[in-house]
Design an enzyme around this catalytic site. Sequence first.
Site, PDB file in Angstrom:
ATOM      1  N   ASP A 178     -12.025  17.725  38.904  1.00  0.00           N
ATOM      2  CA  ASP A 178     -12.949  18.577  38.152  1.00  0.00           C
ATOM      3  C   ASP A 178     -13.538  17.851  36.949  1.00  0.00           C
ATOM      4  O   ASP A 178     -14.165  18.466  36.091  1.00  0.00           O
ATOM      5  CB  ASP A 178     -12.207  19.829  37.652  1.00  0.00           C
ATOM      6  CG  ASP A 178     -11.883  20.772  38.801  1.00  0.00           C
ATOM      7  OD1 ASP A 178     -12.651  20.753  39.793  1.00  0.00           O
ATOM      8  OD2 ASP A 178     -10.889  21.502  38.710  1.00  0.00           O
ATOM      9  N   HIS A 206     -22.378 -10.695  33.387  1.00  0.00           N
ATOM     10  CA  HIS A 206     -22.127  -9.257  33.289  1.00  0.00           C
ATOM     11  C   HIS A 206     -20.629  -8.949  33.261  1.00  0.00           C
ATOM     12  O   HIS A 206     -20.168  -7.963  33.834  1.00  0.00           O
ATOM     13  CB  HIS A 206     -22.806  -8.513  34.449  1.00  0.00           C
ATOM     14  CG  HIS A 206     -24.297  -8.540  34.352  1.00  0.00           C
ATOM     15  ND1 HIS A 206     -25.126  -8.315  35.418  1.00  0.00           N
ATOM     16  CD2 HIS A 206     -25.119  -8.773  33.300  1.00  0.00           C
ATOM     17  CE1 HIS A 206     -26.384  -8.407  35.025  1.00  0.00           C
ATOM     18  NE2 HIS A 206     -26.407  -8.688  33.746  1.00  0.00           N
ATOM     19  N   ASP A 262     -21.584  -8.396  23.696  1.00  0.00           N
ATOM     20  CA  ASP A 262     -22.895  -7.776  23.925  1.00  0.00           C
ATOM     21  C   ASP A 262     -22.644  -6.274  23.919  1.00  0.00           C
ATOM     22  O   ASP A 262     -22.088  -5.729  24.876  1.00  0.00           O
ATOM     23  CB  ASP A 262     -23.449  -8.256  25.275  1.00  0.00           C
ATOM     24  CG  ASP A 262     -24.875  -7.755  25.534  1.00  0.00           C
ATOM     25  OD1 ASP A 262     -25.314  -6.821  24.842  1.00  0.00           O
ATOM     26  OD2 ASP A 262     -25.526  -8.306  26.447  1.00  0.00           O
ATOM     27  N   ASP A 308     -29.209  -2.996  21.409  1.00  0.00           N
ATOM     28  CA  ASP A 308     -28.701  -3.983  22.374  1.00  0.00           C
ATOM     29  C   ASP A 308     -28.545  -5.303  21.612  1.00  0.00           C
ATOM     30  O   ASP A 308     -29.530  -5.990  21.357  1.00  0.00           O
ATOM     31  CB  ASP A 308     -29.709  -4.101  23.527  1.00  0.00           C
ATOM     32  CG  ASP A 308     -29.248  -5.052  24.619  1.00  0.00           C
ATOM     33  OD1 ASP A 308     -28.107  -5.530  24.566  1.00  0.00           O
ATOM     34  OD2 ASP A 308     -30.058  -5.308  25.535  1.00  0.00           O
ATOM     35  N   HIS A 313     -31.182 -16.672  32.708  1.00  0.00           N
ATOM     36  CA  HIS A 313     -31.817 -15.345  32.605  1.00  0.00           C
ATOM     37  C   HIS A 313     -33.046 -15.423  31.716  1.00  0.00           C
ATOM     38  O   HIS A 313     -33.317 -16.458  31.106  1.00  0.00           O
ATOM     39  CB  HIS A 313     -30.820 -14.290  32.111  1.00  0.00           C
ATOM     40  CG  HIS A 313     -30.211 -14.555  30.759  1.00  0.00           C
ATOM     41  ND1 HIS A 313     -30.895 -14.359  29.586  1.00  0.00           N
ATOM     42  CD2 HIS A 313     -28.976 -15.000  30.408  1.00  0.00           C
ATOM     43  CE1 HIS A 313     -30.097 -14.650  28.565  1.00  0.00           C
ATOM     44  NE2 HIS A 313     -28.932 -15.057  29.033  1.00  0.00           N
ATOM     45  N   HIS A 325     -36.248  -8.050  27.249  1.00  0.00           N
ATOM     46  CA  HIS A 325     -36.727  -6.903  28.036  1.00  0.00           C
ATOM     47  C   HIS A 325     -37.154  -5.839  27.053  1.00  0.00           C
ATOM     48  O   HIS A 325     -36.805  -5.896  25.863  1.00  0.00           O
ATOM     49  CB  HIS A 325     -35.605  -6.396  28.959  1.00  0.00           C
ATOM     50  CG  HIS A 325     -34.287  -6.173  28.260  1.00  0.00           C
ATOM     51  ND1 HIS A 325     -33.999  -5.036  27.551  1.00  0.00           N
ATOM     52  CD2 HIS A 325     -33.201  -6.972  28.107  1.00  0.00           C
ATOM     53  CE1 HIS A 325     -32.782  -5.127  27.028  1.00  0.00           C
ATOM     54  NE2 HIS A 325     -32.278  -6.312  27.339  1.00  0.00           N
ATOM     55  N   HIS A 375     -32.643  -1.174  29.386  1.00  0.00           N
ATOM     56  CA  HIS A 375     -33.742  -1.932  29.994  1.00  0.00           C
ATOM     57  C   HIS A 375     -34.856  -0.913  30.139  1.00  0.00           C
ATOM     58  O   HIS A 375     -34.910  -0.175  31.120  1.00  0.00           O
ATOM     59  CB  HIS A 375     -33.333  -2.531  31.341  1.00  0.00           C
ATOM     60  CG  HIS A 375     -32.389  -3.681  31.185  1.00  0.00           C
ATOM     61  ND1 HIS A 375     -31.980  -4.474  32.220  1.00  0.00           N
ATOM     62  CD2 HIS A 375     -31.767  -4.197  30.089  1.00  0.00           C
ATOM     63  CE1 HIS A 375     -31.148  -5.416  31.776  1.00  0.00           C
ATOM     64  NE2 HIS A 375     -31.004  -5.251  30.485  1.00  0.00           N
ATOM     65  N   TYR A 429     -24.818 -21.180  28.913  1.00  0.00           N
ATOM     66  CA  TYR A 429     -23.544 -20.910  29.591  1.00  0.00           C
ATOM     67  C   TYR A 429     -23.131 -22.171  30.346  1.00  0.00           C
ATOM     68  O   TYR A 429     -23.816 -22.578  31.291  1.00  0.00           O
ATOM     69  CB  TYR A 429     -23.709 -19.724  30.548  1.00  0.00           C
ATOM     70  CG  TYR A 429     -24.449 -18.569  29.883  1.00  0.00           C
ATOM     71  CD1 TYR A 429     -23.763 -17.630  29.111  1.00  0.00           C
ATOM     72  CD2 TYR A 429     -25.844 -18.475  29.976  1.00  0.00           C
ATOM     73  CE1 TYR A 429     -24.449 -16.609  28.468  1.00  0.00           C
ATOM     74  CE2 TYR A 429     -26.532 -17.458  29.337  1.00  0.00           C
ATOM     75  CZ  TYR A 429     -25.839 -16.523  28.580  1.00  0.00           C
ATOM     76  OH  TYR A 429     -26.518 -15.522  27.935  1.00  0.00           O
ATOM     77  N   ARG A 452     -24.603 -16.329  23.631  1.00  0.00           N
ATOM     78  CA  ARG A 452     -25.885 -15.604  23.646  1.00  0.00           C
ATOM     79  C   ARG A 452     -26.050 -14.993  22.262  1.00  0.00           C
ATOM     80  O   ARG A 452     -25.050 -14.568  21.644  1.00  0.00           O
ATOM     81  CB  ARG A 452     -25.902 -14.521  24.738  1.00  0.00           C
ATOM     82  CG  ARG A 452     -27.205 -13.729  24.779  1.00  0.00           C
ATOM     83  CD  ARG A 452     -27.400 -12.914  26.064  1.00  0.00           C
ATOM     84  NE  ARG A 452     -26.408 -11.892  26.288  1.00  0.00           N
ATOM     85  CZ  ARG A 452     -25.419 -11.972  27.158  1.00  0.00           C
ATOM     86  NH1 ARG A 452     -25.299 -13.044  27.915  1.00  0.00           N
ATOM     87  NH2 ARG A 452     -24.546 -10.992  27.290  1.00  0.00           N
ATOM     88  N   GLU A 511     -28.534 -12.092  20.539  1.00  0.00           N
ATOM     89  CA  GLU A 511     -29.540 -11.085  20.942  1.00  0.00           C
ATOM     90  C   GLU A 511     -29.857 -10.153  19.789  1.00  0.00           C
ATOM     91  O   GLU A 511     -28.959  -9.559  19.189  1.00  0.00           O
ATOM     92  CB  GLU A 511     -28.985 -10.262  22.124  1.00  0.00           C
ATOM     93  CG  GLU A 511     -29.886  -9.117  22.537  1.00  0.00           C
ATOM     94  CD  GLU A 511     -29.409  -8.404  23.791  1.00  0.00           C
ATOM     95  OE1 GLU A 511     -28.183  -8.385  24.053  1.00  0.00           O
ATOM     96  OE2 GLU A 511     -30.264  -7.855  24.516  1.00  0.00           O
TER      97      GLU A 511
HETATM   98  N1  GLY Z   1     -26.916  -5.599  27.432  1.00  0.00           N
HETATM   99  C1  GLY Z   1     -27.816  -5.778  28.494  1.00  0.00           C
HETATM  100  C2  GLY Z   1     -28.783  -6.829  28.217  1.00  0.00           C
HETATM  101  O1  GLY Z   1     -28.622  -7.567  27.273  1.00  0.00           O
HETATM  102  O2  GLY Z   1     -29.769  -6.938  28.879  1.00  0.00           O
HETATM  103 MN    MN Z   2     -27.399  -7.121  25.596  1.00  0.00          MN
HETATM  104 MN    MN Z   3     -30.552  -7.141  26.389  1.00  0.00          MN
END
Ligand code: GLY
Ligand code: MN
Ligand code: MN
Length: 434
Positions: A36, A239, A256, A267, A346, A350, A357, A384, A401, A403
Amino acid sequence: MTEPVPYAARRKQLQALMQQGIAIIPSAPEVVRNGDAHYDYRHDSYLYYLTGFSEPEAVLVVIAGEMPQSILFCRDKNSEREIWDGFRYGPQTAQEQFGLDAAYSIATLDEKLVELMSNQPALFYPLGAAPNWDARIIKLREDVKAKARTGVRAPSELRDVRELLNELRLFKDTHEQSFMRRASTISCEAHRRAMRFTRPGQFEYEVEAELLHEFCRHGARHAAYTSIVAGGANACTLHYVGNDARLNNGDLLLIDAGCEFAGYAADITRTYPVNGKFSAAQRDVYELVLASQAAAIDAAQPGRLWNAPHEAALRVLAQGFIDLKLCQGSLEGVLESESYKQFYMHRTGHWLGMDVHDVGDYKVVDQWRPLQAGMVLTVEPGCYIRPSDKVPKALWNIGIRIEDDVLITAKGNEVLTQAAPKTVSEIEEVMRHE
Ligand code: GLY
Ligand code: MN
Ligand code: MN
């Protein structure tokens, strides 16, 4: 408290784009986790964008043309269910509170939709988003067609309403910008808290708990996406969400993570040494990624193309990879052959908004679209390095990374996530333990 003003204005914008016809926008389903227990409910971003209404079992109908209208279908008040599950607006209060022209019980949806679709030339709907809704809406359109002998016509044009809404959502109004600033501020605080907390020997999930604590205590009950808390080699899995390994002295930690506040995402990625001090090799790669990010943020200007930040980051990274003996040959050769992709596979960002995203086209008629004021994008270059005979051993398992979230303004840009420590000296200062 819900502010009706931007929602009504957004519905007007949608009506202007539709010109004439009917739009039908269903809420997201509630999803059972097991038994449930449900997954936490997340409203549909389109419905929320147009109403601010976040209950499940709702449908928004927007009619454009000579008699424009916005009608909400929602759950009835139900004193028994409200004892168990909590408050529901019910149609009458929802209509008043959310500034709609009408609201009805969701139980009357099919019957009313047949009426509302009758004689509308076009039907706008999220085609293909949910098979059960596709079948239901197509069946209702057939029901309208069955009334042909009475002189009623069914919509002959079928369009995906998301094409119109994605373009609106791409440009964040001031109401949205304020929520995104708040989501960013909370998320920056969470990264700072994680840095202060981190020690060798802890588990990744202990650091994740600090992030979630900071989100939640500021009213951001949910992460905008599953947090990546990746120590050492785990950072080279893009990921990675296991978050269950021990943090080793001498390794880096890549986080991240961002919260969702009032329906808007942040993000952010930061990478820092578990023991608070970068080694020489870690520092070399870190400074390279940081320089590539600075070049990319610099290129995120109104009038520049979407791809400009990515290209700027790539040039800096590719030259750095040559200098670090990760790639061989000339800069143009590395860019041309794409040999940099072994270490940077990558893209540099985005769109960001209600969805992490976020929606919006990246190209218009085969051309990268120019950046314009109100757009929000991430800028997230990385590097990486997996173990390999072809790579200097000192660099093995370094995954970095960095960001940030960037709002394009009329004159340049605003880095919404500036407050999360980023330079080597800032990070080492924050991590210096008493
Ligand atoms: N956290 C997802 C990205 O960086 O695109
Ligand atoms: Mn991210
Ligand atoms: Mn991102």
